[in-house]
Write a protein that holds these residues in place. Structure first.
Motif, short mmCIF file in Angstrom:
data_model
loop_
_atom_site.label_atom_id
_atom_site.label_comp_id
_atom_site.label_asym_id
_atom_site.label_seq_id
_atom_site.Cartn_x
_atom_site.Cartn_y
_atom_site.Cartn_z
N VAL A 100 -0.18 -22.34 32.86
CA VAL A 100 -0.10 -21.46 31.70
C VAL A 100 0.14 -22.27 30.43
CG1 VAL A 100 0.75 -19.43 32.96
CG2 VAL A 100 2.37 -21.15 32.13
N THR A 101 -0.06 -21.64 29.30
CA THR A 101 0.36 -22.23 28.03
C THR A 101 1.77 -21.73 27.72
OG1 THR A 101 -0.67 -20.42 26.80
CG2 THR A 101 -1.98 -22.43 27.16
N VAL A 102 2.57 -22.60 27.09
CA VAL A 102 3.99 -22.30 26.93
C VAL A 102 4.44 -22.61 25.51
CG1 VAL A 102 6.33 -22.74 27.80
CG2 VAL A 102 4.37 -22.92 29.36
N ASP A 103 5.12 -21.66 24.89
CA ASP A 103 5.84 -21.88 23.64
C ASP A 103 7.33 -21.77 23.92
OD1 ASP A 103 3.59 -22.26 22.08
OD2 ASP A 103 3.55 -20.19 21.32
N ILE A 104 8.10 -22.68 23.33
CA ILE A 104 9.55 -22.66 23.49
C ILE A 104 10.17 -22.63 22.10
CG2 ILE A 104 11.58 -23.90 24.36
CD1 ILE A 104 9.70 -25.27 26.38
N VAL A 105 10.98 -21.62 21.83
CA VAL A 105 11.67 -21.55 20.54
C VAL A 105 12.76 -22.61 20.55
CG1 VAL A 105 13.07 -20.13 19.01
CG2 VAL A 105 11.14 -19.11 20.25
N GLN A 130 8.41 -17.92 14.32
CA GLN A 130 7.09 -17.91 14.93
C GLN A 130 7.07 -17.18 16.28
OE1 GLN A 130 6.74 -22.27 14.80
NE2 GLN A 130 4.89 -22.03 13.56
N ALA A 131 8.23 -16.73 16.75
CA ALA A 131 8.31 -16.15 18.09
C ALA A 131 7.43 -14.91 18.24
CB ALA A 131 9.76 -15.81 18.42
N TYR A 132 7.45 -14.03 17.25
CA TYR A 132 6.68 -12.79 17.36
C TYR A 132 5.18 -13.05 17.39
CZ TYR A 132 4.95 -8.09 16.51
OH TYR A 132 4.28 -6.90 16.63
N SER A 133 4.74 -14.05 16.69
CA SER A 133 3.30 -14.33 16.60
C SER A 133 2.81 -15.29 17.68
CB SER A 133 2.96 -14.90 15.22
OG SER A 133 3.69 -16.09 14.98
N SER A 134 3.67 -15.71 18.59
CA SER A 134 3.26 -16.64 19.64
C SER A 134 2.11 -16.07 20.46
CB SER A 134 4.44 -16.95 20.57
OG SER A 134 4.01 -17.60 21.74
N GLY A 135 1.10 -16.90 20.68
CA GLY A 135 -0.03 -16.48 21.49
C GLY A 135 -0.08 -17.17 22.85
N THR A 166 1.57 -5.77 26.12
CA THR A 166 0.21 -5.29 25.88
C THR A 166 -0.82 -6.40 26.03
OG1 THR A 166 0.31 -5.70 23.48
CG2 THR A 166 1.09 -3.55 24.27
N GLN A 167 -0.37 -7.65 25.90
CA GLN A 167 -1.27 -8.81 26.01
C GLN A 167 -1.25 -9.42 27.40
OE1 GLN A 167 0.71 -11.04 22.97
NE2 GLN A 167 -0.67 -10.34 21.33
N GLY A 168 -0.41 -8.90 28.30
CA GLY A 168 -0.31 -9.45 29.64
C GLY A 168 0.36 -10.81 29.67
N ARG A 169 1.27 -11.05 28.73
CA ARG A 169 1.94 -12.35 28.62
C ARG A 169 3.42 -12.24 29.00
NH1 ARG A 169 -1.11 -13.49 22.86
NH2 ARG A 169 -2.98 -14.47 23.77
N TRP A 170 4.00 -13.39 29.34
CA TRP A 170 5.38 -13.43 29.83
C TRP A 170 6.37 -13.71 28.70
CZ3 TRP A 170 6.62 -12.25 34.78
CH2 TRP A 170 5.62 -12.32 35.75
N LEU A 171 7.56 -13.14 28.83
CA LEU A 171 8.70 -13.47 27.98
C LEU A 171 9.85 -13.90 28.89
CD1 LEU A 171 10.20 -13.64 25.27
CD2 LEU A 171 10.74 -11.20 25.52
N VAL A 172 10.30 -15.14 28.72
CA VAL A 172 11.44 -15.67 29.47
C VAL A 172 12.61 -15.80 28.51
CG1 VAL A 172 12.35 -17.61 30.82
CG2 VAL A 172 9.94 -16.93 31.06
N ILE A 173 13.71 -15.14 28.81
CA ILE A 173 14.90 -15.21 27.97
C ILE A 173 16.03 -15.83 28.78
CG2 ILE A 173 16.54 -13.94 26.56
CD1 ILE A 173 14.47 -11.79 26.19
N ASP A 174 16.47 -16.97 28.33
CA ASP A 174 17.57 -17.69 28.98
C ASP A 174 18.89 -17.22 28.34
OD1 ASP A 174 19.49 -19.45 29.89
OD2 ASP A 174 18.28 -21.25 29.59
N GLU A 175 19.64 -16.41 29.08
CA GLU A 175 20.91 -15.89 28.60
C GLU A 175 22.08 -16.62 29.26
OE1 GLU A 175 21.07 -11.66 29.05
OE2 GLU A 175 19.46 -11.29 27.62
#
Length: 336
Positions: A100-105, A130-135, A166-175
């Motif tokens: 996959v492609t990965v963006d990390i804040v 940039q988090a909201y606009s991540s593709g 809606t885009q079929g993409r993942w959100l990983v939240i490290d809490e």
């Protein structure tokens, strides 16, 4: 000015007391380790019995731990999967999510980028804005962030999640530091595209127990369990985790106490010329033009902090025990 770089363990993730003691044989009293964001006053949990340690953990005991943790997280038990630390889940994400492609804040906890690079992928670091606009296929957010303590509100995270769904993409939240900002936890949100990571050891001060959780879809939980096996956590982790997560009174009192201690730490740092620029109830991030020199000065006095190669003018300070504040004050009072 000193030119020697801090030892590798300190830069990478904090800790490394053995390396620090080798580098500073002049330190004769026990080290004060402020390099990690671990509660210095741990939960008074009792370990597993000798009989429990003498056999393999029962699946029903693990299920009971997950159910107890789920109540603490306000999550569904069928979505909570125990593991030997949140770090274990982080390291398995490339296996579970594939190419996959990965963006990390970020900047943030370095293991996230390390994990994807080890899988021969190229994660991109993006800013909070940039988090909201991540593709990307996968977006990783540490919330509250380590090391600056930046917090995305729950409303912001829900907005990001709904778009990614809606885009079929993942959100990983490290809490991993989620107990410091419980109102912003996403653990109670049900979505097949959301993975929430939780750490036991930081807030409860029992990092060596090695316990953490993934909160995600039942399908993701089943895939994770297939990789971690039938006994993903130890008898001690099951026993101690069930005690701690079933004691909300301790958690509430501890959060209030940690918040007060964090204010006290801010005052000590500011009085020594630091600018406190962020943090959580378990650590503070402070800036000083001579942060590098301060790191070594504090080491020479047996106080270990956390430096950063990407931001050399800051140090992270974990909270000392209440009765160890005098040592920190003493170390900060000496001249550079």
């Amino acid at each position: 000015m000193l030119s020697v770089r801090p030892h590798k363990e300190a830069i990478r993730h904090g800790g490394g007391l053995r390396a620090a003691s080798y580098a500073h044989p002049e330190v004769t009293e026990p080290w004060l380790d402020l390099s990690t964001g671990i509660n210095p006053v741990p939960y008074p949990a009792q370990p597993a019995s000798a009989a429990e340690r003498g056999r393999l953990p029962d699946p029903l005991e693990l299920a009971a731990l997950e159910a107890t943790a789920a109540r603490f997280f306000n999550a569904k038990p069928e979505r909570v999967a125990g593991a030997s630390g949140a770090e274990t889940v982080i390291r398995l994400l490339p296996v579970l999510l594939g190419k996959v492609t990965v963006d990390i804040v970020g900047p943030t906890y370095g293991a996230h980028a390390e994990t994807w690079r080890a899988a021969f992928l190229a994660p991109m670091t993006i800013s909070n804005h940039q988090a909201y606009s991540s593709g990307s296929d996968v977006l990783v957010i540490v919330n509250p962030n380590n090391p600056d303590g930046y917090v995305f509100s729950k409303a912001e995270l829900l907005r990001i999640l709904r778009k990614r769904e809606t885009q079929g993409r993942w959100l990983v939240i490290d809490e991993s530091f989620g107990e410091c900002s419980p109102e912003n936890s996403m653990a109670d949100v049900i979505s097949d595209r959301l993975i929430v990571l939780r750490s036991f050891g930081k807030f409860f001060g029992l990092a060596g127990v090695r316990l953490g959780f993934a909160i995600a879809s039942p399908a993701f939980k089943a895939s994770l369990r297939a990789l971690t096996g039938d006994w993903p956590v130890s008898a001690d982790a099951i026993t101690m985790g069930r005690q701690a997560y079933a004691d909300p009174a301790w958690s509430e009192a501890t959060l209030a106490s940690l918040q007060g201690q964090a204010v006290k730490l801010d005052e000590a740092l500011i009085s020594s010329g630091f600018e406190v620029i962020g943090g959580t109830c378990l650590f503070r991030l402070a800036r000083h033009s001579r942060a590098h020199d301060w790191f070594w000065k504090l080491c020479r006095r047996g106080v270990l902090t956390r430096p950063f190669d990407h931001t050399p003018d800051v140090l992270r300070f974990g909270l000392p025990r209440p009765d160890d504040f005098y040592r920190l004050h003493r170390a900060l009072e000496a001249e550079l």
